[in-house]
Design a protein around this motif. Sequence first.
Motif, PDB file in Angstrom:
ATOM      1  N   THR A 296       0.834  -1.206   0.000  1.00 28.13           N
ATOM      2  CA  THR A 296       0.000   0.000   0.000  1.00 28.13           C
ATOM      3  C   THR A 296       0.871   1.259   0.000  1.00 28.13           C
ATOM      4  OG1 THR A 296      -1.760  -1.169   1.181  1.00 28.13           O
ATOM      5  CG2 THR A 296      -1.822   1.237   1.233  1.00 28.13           C
ATOM      6  N   ALA A 297       1.957   1.229   0.788  1.00 24.71           N
ATOM      7  CA  ALA A 297       2.863   2.377   0.832  1.00 24.71           C
ATOM      8  C   ALA A 297       3.507   2.618  -0.526  1.00 24.71           C
ATOM      9  CB  ALA A 297       3.930   2.142   1.900  1.00 24.71           C
ATOM     10  N   VAL A 298       3.913   1.548  -1.216  1.00 30.41           N
ATOM     11  CA  VAL A 298       4.522   1.700  -2.544  1.00 30.41           C
ATOM     12  C   VAL A 298       3.502   2.252  -3.538  1.00 30.41           C
ATOM     13  CG1 VAL A 298       5.607   0.488  -4.475  1.00 30.41           C
ATOM     14  CG2 VAL A 298       6.220  -0.121  -2.132  1.00 30.41           C
ATOM     15  N   SER A 299       2.256   1.795  -3.428  1.00 36.67           N
ATOM     16  CA  SER A 299       1.227   2.240  -4.371  1.00 36.67           C
ATOM     17  C   SER A 299       0.922   3.730  -4.206  1.00 36.67           C
ATOM     18  CB  SER A 299      -0.050   1.413  -4.184  1.00 36.67           C
ATOM     19  OG  SER A 299      -0.701   1.723  -2.970  1.00 36.67           O
ATOM     20  N   ARG A 300       1.314   4.313  -3.073  1.00 39.87           N
ATOM     21  CA  ARG A 300       1.135   5.752  -2.894  1.00 39.87           C
ATOM     22  C   ARG A 300       2.260   6.544  -3.568  1.00 39.87           C
ATOM     23  NH1 ARG A 300       0.024   4.313   2.883  1.00 39.87           N
ATOM     24  NH2 ARG A 300      -2.244   4.125   3.077  1.00 39.87           N
ATOM     25  N   LEU A 301       3.363   5.859  -3.876  1.00 43.12           N
ATOM     26  CA  LEU A 301       4.489   6.509  -4.548  1.00 43.12           C
ATOM     27  C   LEU A 301       4.315   6.543  -6.061  1.00 43.12           C
ATOM     28  CD1 LEU A 301       7.451   4.885  -2.549  1.00 43.12           C
ATOM     29  CD2 LEU A 301       6.471   7.175  -2.232  1.00 43.12           C
ATOM     30  N   GLY A 302       3.575   5.585  -6.597  1.00 45.39           N
ATOM     31  CA  GLY A 302       3.382   5.493  -8.036  1.00 45.39           C
ATOM     32  C   GLY A 302       2.366   4.421  -8.349  1.00 45.39           C
ATOM     33  N   ARG A 303       2.276   4.055  -9.601  1.00 44.81           N
ATOM     34  CA  ARG A 303       1.360   2.988 -10.015  1.00 44.81           C
ATOM     35  C   ARG A 303       2.100   1.654  -9.882  1.00 44.81           C
ATOM     36  NH1 ARG A 303      -1.469   1.473 -15.681  1.00 44.81           N
ATOM     37  NH2 ARG A 303       0.692   1.601 -16.393  1.00 44.81           N
ATOM     38  N   LEU A 304       1.697   0.852  -8.906  1.00 39.55           N
ATOM     39  CA  LEU A 304       2.367  -0.408  -8.615  1.00 39.55           C
ATOM     40  C   LEU A 304       1.786  -1.513  -9.486  1.00 39.55           C
ATOM     41  CD1 LEU A 304       4.249  -2.210  -6.903  1.00 39.55           C
ATOM     42  CD2 LEU A 304       2.409  -2.344  -5.201  1.00 39.55           C
ATOM     43  N   ILE A 305       2.661  -2.258 -10.154  1.00 41.97           N
ATOM     44  CA  ILE A 305       2.262  -3.377 -11.009  1.00 41.97           C
ATOM     45  C   ILE A 305       2.875  -4.651 -10.440  1.00 41.97           C
ATOM     46  CG2 ILE A 305       2.299  -4.347 -13.337  1.00 41.97           C
ATOM     47  CD1 ILE A 305       2.706  -1.449 -14.363  1.00 41.97           C
ATOM     48  N   LEU A 306       2.017  -5.603 -10.050  1.00 39.27           N
ATOM     49  CA  LEU A 306       2.449  -6.886  -9.486  1.00 39.27           C
ATOM     50  C   LEU A 306       2.118  -7.994 -10.460  1.00 39.27           C
ATOM     51  CD1 LEU A 306       0.599  -6.486  -6.057  1.00 39.27           C
ATOM     52  CD2 LEU A 306       2.964  -5.857  -6.500  1.00 39.27           C
ATOM     53  N   PHE A 307       2.886  -9.077 -10.435  1.00 41.65           N
ATOM     54  CA  PHE A 307       2.515 -10.228 -11.256  1.00 41.65           C
ATOM     55  C   PHE A 307       3.132 -11.505 -10.694  1.00 41.65           C
ATOM     56  CE2 PHE A 307       6.589  -9.054 -13.009  1.00 41.65           C
ATOM     57  CZ  PHE A 307       7.156 -10.231 -13.482  1.00 41.65           C
ATOM     58  N   ASP A 308       2.543 -12.618 -11.078  1.00 41.32           N
ATOM     59  CA  ASP A 308       3.098 -13.942 -10.791  1.00 41.32           C
ATOM     60  C   ASP A 308       3.809 -14.431 -12.042  1.00 41.32           C
ATOM     61  OD1 ASP A 308       2.097 -14.162  -8.191  1.00 41.32           O
ATOM     62  OD2 ASP A 308       0.193 -14.997  -8.870  1.00 41.32           O
ATOM     63  N   ARG A 309       5.058 -14.828 -11.897  1.00 42.35           N
ATOM     64  CA  ARG A 309       5.769 -15.372 -13.051  1.00 42.35           C
ATOM     65  C   ARG A 309       5.103 -16.655 -13.526  1.00 42.35           C
ATOM     66  NH1 ARG A 309      11.859 -15.927 -11.361  1.00 42.35           N
ATOM     67  NH2 ARG A 309      10.933 -16.606  -9.406  1.00 42.35           N
ATOM     68  N   ARG A 310       5.334 -17.002 -14.778  1.00 38.81           N
ATOM     69  CA  ARG A 310       4.767 -18.243 -15.321  1.00 38.81           C
ATOM     70  C   ARG A 310       5.134 -19.427 -14.433  1.00 38.81           C
ATOM     71  NH1 ARG A 310       7.340 -18.479 -21.120  1.00 38.81           N
ATOM     72  NH2 ARG A 310       6.942 -16.236 -20.953  1.00 38.81           N
ATOM     73  N   GLY A 311       4.163 -20.313 -14.235  1.00 40.50           N
ATOM     74  CA  GLY A 311       4.390 -21.492 -13.407  1.00 40.50           C
ATOM     75  C   GLY A 311       4.137 -21.269 -11.937  1.00 40.50           C
ATOM     76  N   MET A 312       3.721 -20.065 -11.544  1.00 37.88           N
ATOM     77  CA  MET A 312       3.622 -19.730 -10.127  1.00 37.88           C
ATOM     78  C   MET A 312       2.318 -19.000  -9.832  1.00 37.88           C
ATOM     79  SD  MET A 312       4.930 -20.019  -7.233  1.00 37.88           S
ATOM     80  CE  MET A 312       6.328 -20.917  -7.952  1.00 37.88           C
ATOM     81  N   GLY A 313       1.821 -19.162  -8.615  1.00 34.25           N
ATOM     82  CA  GLY A 313       0.667 -18.407  -8.157  1.00 34.25           C
ATOM     83  C   GLY A 313      -0.550 -18.602  -9.038  1.00 34.25           C
ATOM     84  N   LEU A 314      -1.135 -17.497  -9.504  1.00 29.35           N
ATOM     85  CA  LEU A 314      -2.325 -17.556 -10.342  1.00 29.35           C
ATOM     86  C   LEU A 314      -2.005 -17.609 -11.833  1.00 29.35           C
ATOM     87  CD1 LEU A 314      -4.689 -15.059  -8.477  1.00 29.35           C
ATOM     88  CD2 LEU A 314      -4.744 -17.552  -8.459  1.00 29.35           C
ATOM     89  N   SER A 315      -0.711 -17.587 -12.183  1.00 28.95           N
ATOM     90  CA  SER A 315      -0.332 -17.739 -13.595  1.00 28.95           C
ATOM     91  C   SER A 315      -0.342 -19.208 -13.982  1.00 28.95           C
ATOM     92  CB  SER A 315       1.053 -17.132 -13.840  1.00 28.95           C
ATOM     93  OG  SER A 315       1.021 -15.730 -13.668  1.00 28.95           O
ATOM     94  N   ASP A 316      -0.395 -19.449 -15.296  1.00 27.02           N
ATOM     95  CA  ASP A 316      -0.455 -20.825 -15.784  1.00 27.02           C
ATOM     96  C   ASP A 316       0.766 -21.620 -15.358  1.00 27.02           C
ATOM     97  OD1 ASP A 316      -2.841 -20.366 -17.020  1.00 27.02           O
ATOM     98  OD2 ASP A 316      -2.032 -20.319 -19.067  1.00 27.02           O
ATOM     99  N   ARG A 317       0.536 -22.901 -15.035  1.00 30.96           N
ATOM    100  CA  ARG A 317       1.646 -23.828 -14.872  1.00 30.96           C
ATOM    101  C   ARG A 317       2.244 -24.076 -16.256  1.00 30.96           C
ATOM    102  NH1 ARG A 317       0.521 -22.085 -10.670  1.00 30.96           N
ATOM    103  NH2 ARG A 317      -0.044 -23.225  -8.791  1.00 30.96           N
ATOM    104  N   VAL A 318       3.523 -24.400 -16.310  1.00 31.76           N
ATOM    105  CA  VAL A 318       4.194 -24.581 -17.595  1.00 31.76           C
ATOM    106  C   VAL A 318       4.823 -25.962 -17.660  1.00 31.76           C
ATOM    107  CG1 VAL A 318       4.637 -22.140 -17.991  1.00 31.76           C
ATOM    108  CG2 VAL A 318       6.253 -23.449 -16.649  1.00 31.76           C
ATOM    109  N   GLY A 319       5.028 -26.426 -18.892  1.00 37.37           N
ATOM    110  CA  GLY A 319       5.575 -27.762 -19.079  1.00 37.37           C
ATOM    111  C   GLY A 319       7.079 -27.800 -19.178  1.00 37.37           C
ATOM    112  N   ALA A 320       7.746 -26.757 -18.720  1.00 38.21           N
ATOM    113  CA  ALA A 320       9.204 -26.715 -18.756  1.00 38.21           C
ATOM    114  C   ALA A 320       9.682 -25.822 -17.622  1.00 38.21           C
ATOM    115  CB  ALA A 320       9.693 -26.165 -20.101  1.00 38.21           C
ATOM    116  N   ARG A 321      10.953 -25.934 -17.294  1.00 39.02           N
ATOM    117  CA  ARG A 321      11.504 -25.093 -16.233  1.00 39.02           C
ATOM    118  C   ARG A 321      11.545 -23.640 -16.697  1.00 39.02           C
ATOM    119  NH1 ARG A 321      16.717 -28.949 -14.907  1.00 39.02           N
ATOM    120  NH2 ARG A 321      15.544 -30.746 -14.132  1.00 39.02           N
ATOM    121  N   PRO A 322      10.988 -22.725 -15.908  1.00 40.97           N
ATOM    122  CA  PRO A 322      11.016 -21.309 -16.305  1.00 40.97           C
ATOM    123  C   PRO A 322      12.426 -20.748 -16.251  1.00 40.97           C
ATOM    124  CG  PRO A 322      10.129 -21.566 -14.087  1.00 40.97           C
ATOM    125  CD  PRO A 322      10.300 -22.950 -14.635  1.00 40.97           C
TER     126      PRO A 322
END
Length: 520
Positions: A296-322
Amino acid sequence: MAVVGSMERLEFRFLGFPEFRLSGRRVELALRKAAALLIYLAEAGGPVARDVVATLLWPETDEQAARARLRRTLYKIRIAFGREIIAATGASLSLHPALSAEIDTRVFEQACNSRSLDEAADIYNDDYLAGFSLPDSPEFEEWIFFRRETLRGRLVQALERLVEAKIAGGEPRGAVVHATRLTALDPLSESAHRHLIHVHLAGGDRAAAERQIETCIRLLRDELGVAPDPATLAMLREPTQDATVDVPRTCYVAVDGIHIAYQIVGSGPTDIVLVPGFISHVERIWEDPGCRAWLTAVSRLGRLILFDRRGMGLSDRVGARPTVEATAQDILAVMNAAGSRRALLVGASEGGPGCIRFAVEHSDRLSGLVLWGSLAKGSRAPDYPFALTGAQYDLWKQRLLAGWGGPAEIETFAPSLTGDRQARTWWAGLLRAASSPGAVAGLLEALRDADVRHLLAKVSAPTMVLHRSGDRAVRIEAGRFLASRIPGARFIEVDGDDHWFWVGDPQSLLDSISAFVRRG
């Protein structure tokens, strides 16, 4: 469906034990490796080198013997189908170009891509190649595992979106079947239990919600030795609230058919892209009070963009090592999707190498680079002595995976929180939600083999490197190495032992980000 002449069709069913049909007639393949060969070629969608297939299926034999076995297997397939369905050249194999195969996994993924989620949920009636294995072909087994994890991950995402859509549409009872299926897919996923509890509460069935919370408590206690997150228990006290704390909307962008989950928070003039370490989940991170306050503190400094890398979290699982290259591609795709022309890149821990790659390949898209607790190489080398050896890394990986489901290695990542029950419960839940032991094993191996030392001198963006003096996960010497090799980089040593940037005194990293924002 495959048409030969005007009548015949070919169908492959891989969700469940594999089935092969020609014009509605089931074709039995006595040899499992014949089935494996067809599966691999069908999923490849194009020519595959003979040597690749031979090594994959007969790793224990020499090249000549493996090629001979491959020829016999091709003959067995032709006999079983009564016709040639594989196009073979001296160098490669593929499904015959005259055939247009209907493969249920492709239909499932197409339904997910087009957001036909009810159709996708109906198609997925069992796990990929359930009950099928080739114990003497470990690389093929590994390929099956990653493909299965990819498809299961997409099903989980589809079911979660169906639950949300049904509730938003005023159909909570219609969401029960999907939420119930989520808990069956992973009985130890607290996130899945929350969905089902929320559905029952939204439908006015408080008794069912209470029973589900009791089930969640019992499973986590008996199987993992942990208690549910306090937010889960609080759901009964505030039955009208959502199943989780209020979090930003999660969006998706496709990169080569892989869907990357991301969020945008805040609206300042400077874009700040946070690239996570080896584990992440863009929604569960908001459930920890300390992490939430930092974001929240960072989002007050600018527009914060978060993501899950492929194969992790809510991103798609992948068939190879990322790879590091893949992470750089994910960063670019997320920035493009968010409409970000230039951004300050903040790479935490293992997210650093991907940031470094991006900084070299897309220097015009960076206003600055901040590396926290990061490293240039995942394992030790004669000229890089401040990392674990390959053998030490593998032992640490085994220890981490053995504790998966509980607050694995929190003593390493956040020693100041070792006795904090809330933090331990949150970390255990995030691990379970973000990945599985098998899926994360491939990611950890990719991180072990990562090496971006040759790129450091090519980084031209203004760079700050921050590292805690007593960091137990990544030694401070790794941070000093980065700062000494990146032209003009500034090194800041931060007091403390915690690897996580939001634990302990988080102000140093916030100040560094703020300095870049003020610089413009």
